[in-house]
Structure formats: C-alpha cells, structure tokens
Write an enzyme that holds these catalytic residues in place. Sequence first.
Site, mmCIF file in Angstrom:
data_model
loop_
_atom_site.group_PDB
_atom_site.id
_atom_site.type_symbol
_atom_site.label_atom_id
_atom_site.label_comp_id
_atom_site.label_asym_id
_atom_site.label_seq_id
_atom_site.Cartn_x
_atom_site.Cartn_y
_atom_site.Cartn_z
ATOM 1 N N SER A 27 0.844 -1.193 0.000
ATOM 2 C CA SER A 27 0.000 0.000 0.000
ATOM 3 C C SER A 27 0.879 1.242 0.000
ATOM 4 C CB SER A 27 -0.889 -0.004 1.253
ATOM 5 O OG SER A 27 -1.533 1.240 1.448
ATOM 6 N N TYR A 37 -3.311 -1.032 9.977
ATOM 7 C CA TYR A 37 -3.174 -1.253 8.532
ATOM 8 C C TYR A 37 -1.790 -0.803 8.070
ATOM 9 C CZ TYR A 37 -4.542 -1.194 3.571
ATOM 10 O OH TYR A 37 -4.626 -1.415 2.216
#
Length: 266
Positions: free
Chosen positions: A157, A170
């Site tokens: 990400s 996350y």
Amino acid sequence: MDNWLPDFRLDGKAILVTGASRGLGLAMAQAMAASGATVVLNGRDEKNLEEACKAFAEAGLSADIAPFDVLDMDAAEDALAEIGKRHGGLYGLINNAGHQHRSPLEEFSDDAFQELIAVHLTSAFQLSKRAAKMMLDTEILDESKPVDRGRIINICSVLSSHGRPTVPAYAAAKTGLVGLIRGLAADLGPRGVNVNGIAPGYFLTEINKPLLADKAFTAWVENRTPMGRWADPRELGGAAVYLMSPAASFVNGHVLSVDGGMTAVL
C-alpha cells in the site's frame, strides 16, 4: 535471431489470488486469466466466488475457486492440496486478502490491531511458506535455463511507506509486508521463486467507499496524486501480470508502486 519481445504470457500457470471475489483481487485475477493463466479465486463467500468464476468461463477464461478464510491454515492447506491435484501444482500466489478498520488511536482496540496484523501480515507469511513448499517441488525440465519455480506477490500500500491518521494497524501490517518480501526474496530467490510486492494508491473499490463518501478526502487524494484522480481497479492488472510473467524473471525483492505518483512527490 533471438526473440527480443518480452514474454508477458502466463499460459499453463496456476495462480492463487486471495481476496479475489471483488475489488483489486478480482481485477488482478481477470488480467492474469486474460494472459493465459488458470486463476484460483479465494474468498470466504463461496457463492460470490462461484459467480465470479462463472463470469470467467463466459469470457472464455480459465478459473477455479478455493473458498477458505486466510486465518484458517488447516483450511488453507486443504485448499492448496486440492489445487495441486486439480492443476498439477501451483506457480503463483498473490496475498491480497484484507480489510480495514478506522478509529482514533485512543479508541483503537487491541483486538482490532491484532486482527488486522493477522489478516494482512501473518496470513501472508503462513500462506507464502506453504505455497513455497509446493513451488519448490516443481520439477525443472530444462536445466539450461534459469530456474523458475514460481512467483509470490504481496499486496502492499502507499501506507507501506507513509502514514495516515486512524489506520495504525493497517499501516503497520502493510509496512511489515515490505520486510517480509525482502526476507522471502532472499530465502527463495536462490531456489527459483521470485517474491515481490505491489503498492497500490487510492483505487475505486468497495473497501474505499467510506473515503469516497468524504468529499474533502476525495479532493485531497486527487490533489495529492500527480495524475489528479483515483485509479480504476483494472489499472492494477498490468503490474500483476508483469511480476508473474517471464518478463520479470530477474525482478526479486521489489515493491512496485501503482499510485499515480503519490508517494514519489511531496
């Protein structure tokens, strides 16, 4: 004359994609199937997987399903064994399954943190280890060529290298995936399994619906991204095909950003 054209075909390769019933996982699976692979779609909802698999068949593409929870390693091992029986082995794995939890730090529960680490990072390690065992059993028929037993791709990400409020778990998990990629690349590369990552930016997917509903945040993404927009999930397919294909035969331990330039500029 030697053929100088890079080979992006994936014919005859069985590739397992976790979290592939929708979103980025489905888009990557579609691209690889269109390049000749037999994609095995994973998710927890068997009905959704069957519907997706049906759409592949209607398009003349090769797909199968492997419904299991990536946190259930007994089920995962059974699924991998079944893939081996049905497709003669496993060439590729994309660790894509995951979800999001947003909360102010002082309200972010320990359980929520541990769950996101387990889903995004721990499961990637556990599945990679088990898939690699299958790949390393691949018989090498032509010893005159570089050994190629398979590929593993972890979906990272923009938060693998940058932070945002309300998503500490996350960000920690996605950052951890980069370290896992490097460790696996060092371990498996000498034995013919390349391990890389893809770091998507902001895509128009279901997981991002809460963000898309926030007009201020949507505008921030568009202004922060040099290309000035959110990405379509199909724009991730090329990166997956490339890293799985013979064209990327000497790419190992790399994380490819597909973020419209977001992490490249201030």
